[in-house]
Design a protein around this motif. Structure first.
Motif, PDB file in Angstrom:
ATOM      1  N   MET A  51       0.827  -1.198   0.000  1.00 35.28           N
ATOM      2  CA  MET A  51       0.000   0.000   0.000  1.00 35.28           C
ATOM      3  C   MET A  51       0.866   1.255   0.000  1.00 35.28           C
ATOM      4  SD  MET A  51      -3.161  -1.089   0.119  1.00 35.28           S
ATOM      5  CE  MET A  51      -4.155   0.262   0.716  1.00 35.28           C
ATOM      6  N   LEU A  52       0.312   2.303  -0.602  1.00 34.38           N
ATOM      7  CA  LEU A  52       0.953   3.619  -0.578  1.00 34.38           C
ATOM      8  C   LEU A  52       0.095   4.530   0.287  1.00 34.38           C
ATOM      9  CD1 LEU A  52       3.316   5.254  -1.898  1.00 34.38           C
ATOM     10  CD2 LEU A  52       1.567   6.171  -3.418  1.00 34.38           C
ATOM     11  N   ARG A  53       0.730   5.247   1.195  1.00 32.75           N
ATOM     12  CA  ARG A  53       0.029   6.190   2.079  1.00 32.75           C
ATOM     13  C   ARG A  53       0.566   7.592   1.826  1.00 32.75           C
ATOM     14  NH1 ARG A  53      -0.008   4.649   8.077  1.00 32.75           N
ATOM     15  NH2 ARG A  53      -1.768   3.465   7.272  1.00 32.75           N
ATOM     16  N   VAL A  54      -0.347   8.528   1.596  1.00 32.45           N
ATOM     17  CA  VAL A  54       0.008   9.937   1.461  1.00 32.45           C
ATOM     18  C   VAL A  54      -0.680  10.677   2.597  1.00 32.45           C
ATOM     19  CG1 VAL A  54      -0.132  11.987  -0.002  1.00 32.45           C
ATOM     20  CG2 VAL A  54       0.229   9.740  -1.049  1.00 32.45           C
TER      21      VAL A  54
ATOM     22  N   ARG B  30      -5.333  11.823   5.078  1.00 38.17           N
ATOM     23  CA  ARG B  30      -4.565  10.611   4.788  1.00 38.17           C
ATOM     24  C   ARG B  30      -5.292   9.839   3.693  1.00 38.17           C
ATOM     25  NH1 ARG B  30      -3.666   5.827   9.200  1.00 38.17           N
ATOM     26  NH2 ARG B  30      -4.170   4.159   7.762  1.00 38.17           N
ATOM     27  N   ILE B  31      -4.525   9.401   2.703  1.00 36.29           N
ATOM     28  CA  ILE B  31      -5.074   8.580   1.629  1.00 36.29           C
ATOM     29  C   ILE B  31      -4.212   7.329   1.519  1.00 36.29           C
ATOM     30  CG2 ILE B  31      -5.474   8.416  -0.859  1.00 36.29           C
ATOM     31  CD1 ILE B  31      -6.133  11.399  -0.844  1.00 36.29           C
ATOM     32  N   ASP B  32      -4.864   6.167   1.582  1.00 37.86           N
ATOM     33  CA  ASP B  32      -4.194   4.879   1.412  1.00 37.86           C
ATOM     34  C   ASP B  32      -4.701   4.228   0.135  1.00 37.86           C
ATOM     35  OD1 ASP B  32      -2.604   4.478   3.918  1.00 37.86           O
ATOM     36  OD2 ASP B  32      -4.563   4.694   4.852  1.00 37.86           O
ATOM     37  N   LEU B  33      -3.775   3.772  -0.699  1.00 34.44           N
ATOM     38  CA  LEU B  33      -4.126   3.142  -1.978  1.00 34.44           C
ATOM     39  C   LEU B  33      -3.228   1.946  -2.234  1.00 34.44           C
ATOM     40  CD1 LEU B  33      -4.233   6.397  -4.119  1.00 34.44           C
ATOM     41  CD2 LEU B  33      -6.217   5.023  -3.460  1.00 34.44           C
ATOM     42  N   PRO B  34      -3.748   0.917  -2.929  1.00 35.28           N
ATOM     43  CA  PRO B  34      -2.862  -0.175  -3.348  1.00 35.28           C
ATOM     44  C   PRO B  34      -1.837   0.359  -4.345  1.00 35.28           C
ATOM     45  CG  PRO B  34      -5.187  -0.694  -3.828  1.00 35.28           C
ATOM     46  CD  PRO B  34      -5.125   0.719  -3.338  1.00 35.28           C
ATOM     47  N   VAL B  35      -0.631  -0.161  -4.296  1.00 40.26           N
ATOM     48  CA  VAL B  35       0.426   0.257  -5.214  1.00 40.26           C
ATOM     49  C   VAL B  35       0.042  -0.179  -6.626  1.00 40.26           C
ATOM     50  CG1 VAL B  35       2.858  -0.088  -5.845  1.00 40.26           C
ATOM     51  CG2 VAL B  35       2.213   0.245  -3.455  1.00 40.26           C
TER      52      VAL B  35
ATOM     53  N   ILE C  56       5.430  -1.887   2.048  1.00 41.41           N
ATOM     54  CA  ILE C  56       5.756  -2.861   1.012  1.00 41.41           C
ATOM     55  C   ILE C  56       5.023  -4.188   1.171  1.00 41.41           C
ATOM     56  CG2 ILE C  56       7.811  -3.937   1.998  1.00 41.41           C
ATOM     57  CD1 ILE C  56       9.177  -3.337  -0.748  1.00 41.41           C
ATOM     58  N   ASP C  57       4.742  -4.590   2.413  1.00 45.68           N
ATOM     59  CA  ASP C  57       4.038  -5.860   2.606  1.00 45.68           C
ATOM     60  C   ASP C  57       2.553  -5.664   2.932  1.00 45.68           C
ATOM     61  OD1 ASP C  57       4.112  -4.993   5.236  1.00 45.68           O
ATOM     62  OD2 ASP C  57       5.345  -6.643   5.979  1.00 45.68           O
ATOM     63  N   GLY C  58       2.108  -4.411   2.989  1.00 43.31           N
ATOM     64  CA  GLY C  58       0.697  -4.135   3.238  1.00 43.31           C
ATOM     65  C   GLY C  58       0.229  -4.482   4.635  1.00 43.31           C
ATOM     66  N   SER C  59       1.144  -4.566   5.585  1.00 41.05           N
ATOM     67  CA  SER C  59       0.794  -4.960   6.955  1.00 41.05           C
ATOM     68  C   SER C  59       0.129  -3.846   7.761  1.00 41.05           C
ATOM     69  CB  SER C  59       2.057  -5.417   7.704  1.00 41.05           C
ATOM     70  OG  SER C  59       2.919  -4.300   7.923  1.00 41.05           O
ATOM     71  N   GLY C  60       0.280  -2.608   7.297  1.00 40.95           N
ATOM     72  CA  GLY C  60      -0.254  -1.486   8.072  1.00 40.95           C
ATOM     73  C   GLY C  60       0.694  -1.013   9.165  1.00 40.95           C
ATOM     74  N   LYS C  61       1.827  -1.669   9.281  1.00 42.81           N
ATOM     75  CA  LYS C  61       2.827  -1.298  10.287  1.00 42.81           C
ATOM     76  C   LYS C  61       4.134  -0.956   9.592  1.00 42.81           C
ATOM     77  CE  LYS C  61       0.713  -4.467  13.459  1.00 42.81           C
ATOM     78  NZ  LYS C  61       0.576  -4.437  14.860  1.00 42.81           N
ATOM     79  N   SER C  62       4.882  -0.021  10.180  1.00 43.36           N
ATOM     80  CA  SER C  62       6.174   0.358   9.603  1.00 43.36           C
ATOM     81  C   SER C  62       7.179  -0.763   9.791  1.00 43.36           C
ATOM     82  CB  SER C  62       6.705   1.625  10.281  1.00 43.36           C
ATOM     83  OG  SER C  62       5.868   2.707   9.970  1.00 43.36           O
ATOM     84  N   GLY C  63       7.930  -1.040   8.727  1.00 43.47           N
ATOM     85  CA  GLY C  63       8.946  -2.078   8.781  1.00 43.47           C
ATOM     86  C   GLY C  63      10.222  -1.603   8.114  1.00 43.47           C
TER      87      GLY C  63
END
Length: 170
Positions: free
Chosen positions: A55-58, A77-82, A108-115
């Motif tokens: 996912m991409l978050r702006v 905040r906008i979340d979109l699939p890459v 990158i993995d769409g987990s919703g958590k920073s990695g």
């Protein structure tokens, strides 16, 4: 990094115009960035993806330096699939002309958590490092008038002990 940004900027139009292979803006506010629209908005052109997953978050922050990246202080905040290819052109409608800061994160993995494998970037593409992940507000703030403004954001990823754009993002 400035050569990489210049390369990407050379392929950028002032506003998104669906011609010549340029993708139309995406997101719930996409109509605010159409040619001829007179509304405050920012068209965030995101380049340099490490992978076409997740996912991409702006996120948009207002003109209070203390609000920048503070939990619960974003304006939008906008979340979109890459997307499968090309830059992602995300339109964000704004409440009024003014100064704003943009933060972008590629989950990158769409987990919703920073990695550690996630990427990120900011308006005006400031230098960030492993010891300084948060740029200063004055290094990212942009002025937006009564019409859409296009900006380029180049994603940065951890590469060994550095955080920088990929040599060849996809």
């Amino acid at each position: 990094m400035s050569k990489l940004i210049a390369l990407f900027a050379a392929s950028t139009l002032a506003l998104v115009a669906p011609a010549g292979g340029v993708q139309a803006a995406v997101g719930p506010d996409a109509a605010a960035c159409r040619p001829g629209v007179d509304t405050s908005a920012v068209l965030v052109r995101v380049f340099g993806f490490k992978a076409r997953t997740g996912m991409l978050r702006v996120q948009v922050y207002g003109d209070e330096p203390g609000d920048f990246l503070a939990k619960g202080r974003k304006l939008k905040r906008i979340d979109l699939p890459v997307s499968r290819s090309g830059p992602m052109d995300v339109c964000v409608a704004l409440p009024r002309p003014g100064n704003y800061a943009i933060a972008v994160r590629h989950d990158i993995d769409g987990s919703g958590k920073s990695g550690w494998n996630d990427g990120g970037g900011f308006s005006r593409n400031p230098h960030i490092s492993i010891t300084s992940l948060k740029p200063r507000f004055q290094d990212v703030v942009i002025g937006v008038g009564p019409a859409p403004k296009a900006i380029d954001v180049v994603l940065n990823y951890r590469q060994g002990l550095s955080i920088k754009p990929l040599a060849m993002g996809i």
